[in-house]
Enzyme design. Structure first.
Site, short mmCIF file in Angstrom:
data_model
loop_
_atom_site.label_atom_id
_atom_site.label_comp_id
_atom_site.label_asym_id
_atom_site.label_seq_id
_atom_site.Cartn_x
_atom_site.Cartn_y
_atom_site.Cartn_z
CE LYS A 98 85.96 58.97 1.90
NZ LYS A 98 86.81 60.23 2.25
N GLY A 113 86.13 61.76 -3.49
CA GLY A 113 85.63 63.01 -3.83
C GLY A 113 85.43 63.15 -5.28
CD GLU A 139 83.21 57.65 -9.53
OE1 GLU A 139 84.15 57.57 -8.58
OE2 GLU A 139 83.11 56.87 -10.46
N GLY A 173 85.27 68.14 -0.44
CA GLY A 173 84.96 69.71 -0.80
C GLY A 173 83.89 69.68 -1.55
N GLY A 182 84.54 72.76 4.33
CA GLY A 182 83.51 71.78 4.14
C GLY A 182 84.24 70.32 3.76
CD GLU A 233 82.15 62.67 6.36
OE1 GLU A 233 80.88 62.12 6.37
OE2 GLU A 233 82.60 62.91 5.43
CB VAL A 280 85.52 55.93 -2.77
CG1 VAL A 280 87.18 55.78 -2.42
CG2 VAL A 280 84.79 54.87 -2.03
CB THR A 308 79.27 70.67 2.01
OG1 THR A 308 79.60 71.32 3.23
CG2 THR A 308 80.54 70.97 1.22
P1 NAP Z 1 76.31 68.65 5.58
O1 NAP Z 1 77.20 69.91 5.09
O2 NAP Z 1 76.33 68.26 6.91
O3 NAP Z 1 74.79 68.54 4.82
C1 NAP Z 1 73.86 67.71 5.23
C2 NAP Z 1 72.50 68.12 4.77
O4 NAP Z 1 71.64 67.10 5.12
C3 NAP Z 1 71.95 69.31 5.36
O5 NAP Z 1 71.45 69.92 4.39
C4 NAP Z 1 70.85 68.77 6.52
O6 NAP Z 1 69.92 69.79 6.57
C5 NAP Z 1 70.38 67.74 5.81
N1 NAP Z 1 70.00 66.66 6.49
C6 NAP Z 1 70.77 66.08 7.43
N2 NAP Z 1 70.08 65.02 8.36
C7 NAP Z 1 68.75 65.13 7.88
C8 NAP Z 1 67.56 64.89 8.34
N3 NAP Z 1 67.40 63.93 9.23
N4 NAP Z 1 66.50 65.12 7.68
C9 NAP Z 1 66.27 66.00 6.82
N5 NAP Z 1 67.55 66.62 6.30
C10 NAP Z 1 68.86 66.18 6.92
O7 NAP Z 1 76.95 67.17 4.76
P2 NAP Z 1 77.94 67.33 3.58
O8 NAP Z 1 79.42 67.55 3.84
O9 NAP Z 1 77.26 67.92 2.32
O10 NAP Z 1 78.06 65.62 3.18
C11 NAP Z 1 76.69 64.91 2.71
C12 NAP Z 1 77.06 63.62 2.59
O11 NAP Z 1 78.17 63.27 1.41
C13 NAP Z 1 77.83 62.67 3.72
O12 NAP Z 1 77.27 61.45 3.54
C14 NAP Z 1 79.23 62.87 3.66
O13 NAP Z 1 79.95 61.81 3.99
C15 NAP Z 1 79.32 62.66 1.90
N6 NAP Z 1 80.63 63.47 1.34
C16 NAP Z 1 80.80 64.63 1.88
C17 NAP Z 1 82.13 65.30 1.09
C18 NAP Z 1 82.30 66.59 1.53
O14 NAP Z 1 83.66 67.12 1.06
N7 NAP Z 1 81.63 67.39 2.47
C19 NAP Z 1 82.80 64.35 0.07
C20 NAP Z 1 82.26 63.32 -0.09
C21 NAP Z 1 81.01 62.69 0.44
P3 NAP Z 1 69.84 71.21 7.04
O15 NAP Z 1 70.64 72.01 5.94
O16 NAP Z 1 68.45 71.54 7.37
O17 NAP Z 1 70.70 71.08 8.17
N1 HSE Z 2 85.13 64.03 5.29
C1 HSE Z 2 85.47 63.32 3.93
C2 HSE Z 2 87.17 63.83 3.78
C3 HSE Z 2 84.90 63.91 2.63
O1 HSE Z 2 87.54 64.50 4.42
O2 HSE Z 2 87.70 62.97 2.77
C4 HSE Z 2 85.13 63.05 1.67
O3 HSE Z 2 84.60 61.89 1.49
#
Ligand code: NAP
Ligand code: HSE
Length: 412
Positions: free
Chosen positions: A205, A134, A129, A302, A187, A190, A132, A13
């Site tokens: 956070k 987004g 940044e 998101g 998206g 987690e 915490v 995402t």
């Molecule tokens: P996600 O959609 O699950 O994507 C994870 C990505 O990392 C995928 O592309 C996956 O590869 C790759 N990956 C995971 N483990 C791996 C490994 N061992 N080796 C190589 N590639 C690996 O996660 P996300 O939602 O983007 O979140 C990413 C980070 O941002 C997390 O720490 C999350 O807490 C943080 N975050 C997320 C949001 C949100 O709104 N989603 C907001 C703030 C912070 P594949 O594509 O091949 O599966």
């Molecule tokens: N899973 C987290 C949330 C992503 O819903 O707030 C943003 O950190």
């Protein structure tokens, strides 16, 4: 022409959002800068997966060394999730003198001092940044505030998934499971949504914000947390009838040489500043000794908001601004749960008369004044002001007799 090169660890995402801002949607900076940075390698688990047509598949790799050992890469963006192997990769990137931008609150919360120190020793920046709130620029805001203020209180709604679930349950009578499914599809959640609904995401956070605010590492483990999984539609309805909305609230404050932290569902008076923040929006309220109260709100989860925060950090590094500075030498310690007290709402599902009497007796033992309602198999209590430890004692005792219970503090 010299161009800064970026390696992406992860293309989910957030990673895809970063890729799009830099390559496809062309955020303003990338439209206008002649030598804007380029993403030159992307680590994923599966290079064969269909990721749509607007992607240069030749950038994909499953070998982290293609990024971590490539001397031409200046900035590593770590957006994989979980602790390992991301922590190991981030440390290797820093030790190989690459700047790191991450959205991973787990590794920042668990290892902030080590990571900042490693960055400093290698004369590079570690930016987080997006870890915490987004898209909310809270880390930058806090860094600025701390140059002048002592921050003594942090309050917030810090998780988009759970705020979305509670808003959907409340406004559209959606079930918990259905709302969680939609949050995952959008998206927000987690990879393992247990972290969202059980409170680990919020407490990580809160740990990051409180550690920066109070100049001491406050570990996620030090934070008392209770999830939202036991909230039922009847709780939403009963709290609404009494003029409240249910929110998932993170709070910490510093008093003397003690800090107090809590992550728990709470009843918030309708129309107040926490009550009106809905869906994936987050809000953070800080109290500084000079500025007073400051409130900042925006999308807390998101693709686009989070990628905006990540790309903002990349630009911060490109503009050669000062790295994050933090001092964790303040000799403070955990003051425990009773820093928080208040009126409490309890709901016990009652299946027989023994449960009814036992639940009643238990609350009677600890609480003198309370309003009691019995409705369609549920016994509800609104108590007088009690310490949080008393609420936990009631929960512990009643858990032995009733399977389905929920309780939350009332924040007036
Ligand atoms: P996600 O959609 O699950 O994507 C994870 C990505 O990392 C995928 O592309 C996956 O590869 C790759 N990956 C995971 N483990 C791996 C490994 N061992 N080796 C190589 N590639 C690996 O996660 P996300 O939602 O983007 O979140 C990413 C980070 O941002 C997390 O720490 C999350 O807490 C943080 N975050 C997320 C949001 C949100 O709104 N989603 C907001 C703030 C912070 P594949 O594509 O091949 O599966
Ligand atoms: N899973 C987290 C949330 C992503 O819903 O707030 C943003 O950190």
């Amino acid at each position: 022409m010299f161009v800064i090169k970026i390696g992406l660890l992860g293309l989910g995402t957030v990673g895809r959002g970063v890729y799009n801002i830099i390559n496809n949607e062309k955020g303003y900076y990338f439209q206008t800068e002649d030598n804007a940075p380029q993403i030159v390698k992307i680590l994923v688990t599966d290079t064969k997966k269909d990721r749509g047509s607007e992607l240069d598949y030749s950038l994909l790799t499953t070998d982290p060394d293609d990024i971590l050992l490539d001397n031409s890469i200046d900035i590593v963006v770590a957006v994989m999730g979980g602790s390992e192997p991301e922590l190991k990769y981030v440390l290797r990137a820093l030790n190989n003198k690459k700047h790191v931008v991450t959205a991973n609150k787990q590794i920042i919360s668990d290892h902030m001092a080590l990571l900042l120190q490693t960055a400093k020793e290698n004369n590079v920046s570690l930016m987080f940044e997006a870890s915490v709130g987004g898209g909310i620029p809270i880390i930058d805001t806090m860094q600025q505030l701390l140059k002048i203020n002592r921050i003594n209180r942090v309050t917030g709604i810090l998780n988009g998934t759970t705020n979305f679930i509670l808003s959907q349950m409340s406004q559209h009578r959606t079930s918990f499971a259905e709302a969680l499914k939609t949050a995952q599809e959008m998206g927000f959640a987690e990879a393992d949504p247990t972290a969202d609904v059980m409170g680990f995401d919020v407490s990580r956070k809160l740990s990051i914000l409180s550690s920066l605010a109070y100049n001491q590492i406050i570990q996620d483990d030090d934070i008392y947390k209770r999830g939202i999984v036991s909230i039922d539609a009847v709780d939403i309805e009963m709290t609404r009838q009494n003029g409240y909305v249910l929110k998932y609230v993170a709070q910490s404050f510093l008093k003397g040489d003690k800090y107090y932290t809590l992550v728990a569902p709470a009843l918030i008076k309708e129309s107040t500043e926490l009550a009106v923040v809905n869906n994936e929006y987050n809000v953070i309220i800080l109290n500084g000794n000079i500025i007073g109260e400051i409130k900042i709100s925006g999308k807390g989860a998101g693709q686009n908001p989070t990628a905006n925060a990540v790309v903002g950090d990349i630009i911060y590094i490109l503009e050669q601004k000062a790295p994050i500075e933090a001092d964790f030498s303040n000799p403070i310690s955990n003051g425990g749960i009773d820093g928080f007290h208040g009126k409490y709402y309890f709901r016990f599902q009652i299946d027989n008369s023994q449960q009814f009497s036992a639940a009643f007796d238990c609350v009677d033992k600890y609480v003198e004044k309370k309003d009691v309602i019995y409705q369609r198999g549920n016994l509800f209590f609104f108590t007088e002001d009690i310490p949080s430890s008393t609420a936990l004692k009631i929960e512990k005792e009643i858990n032995k007799i009733c399977e389905n219970i929920f309780f939350a503090r009332v924040i007036e």
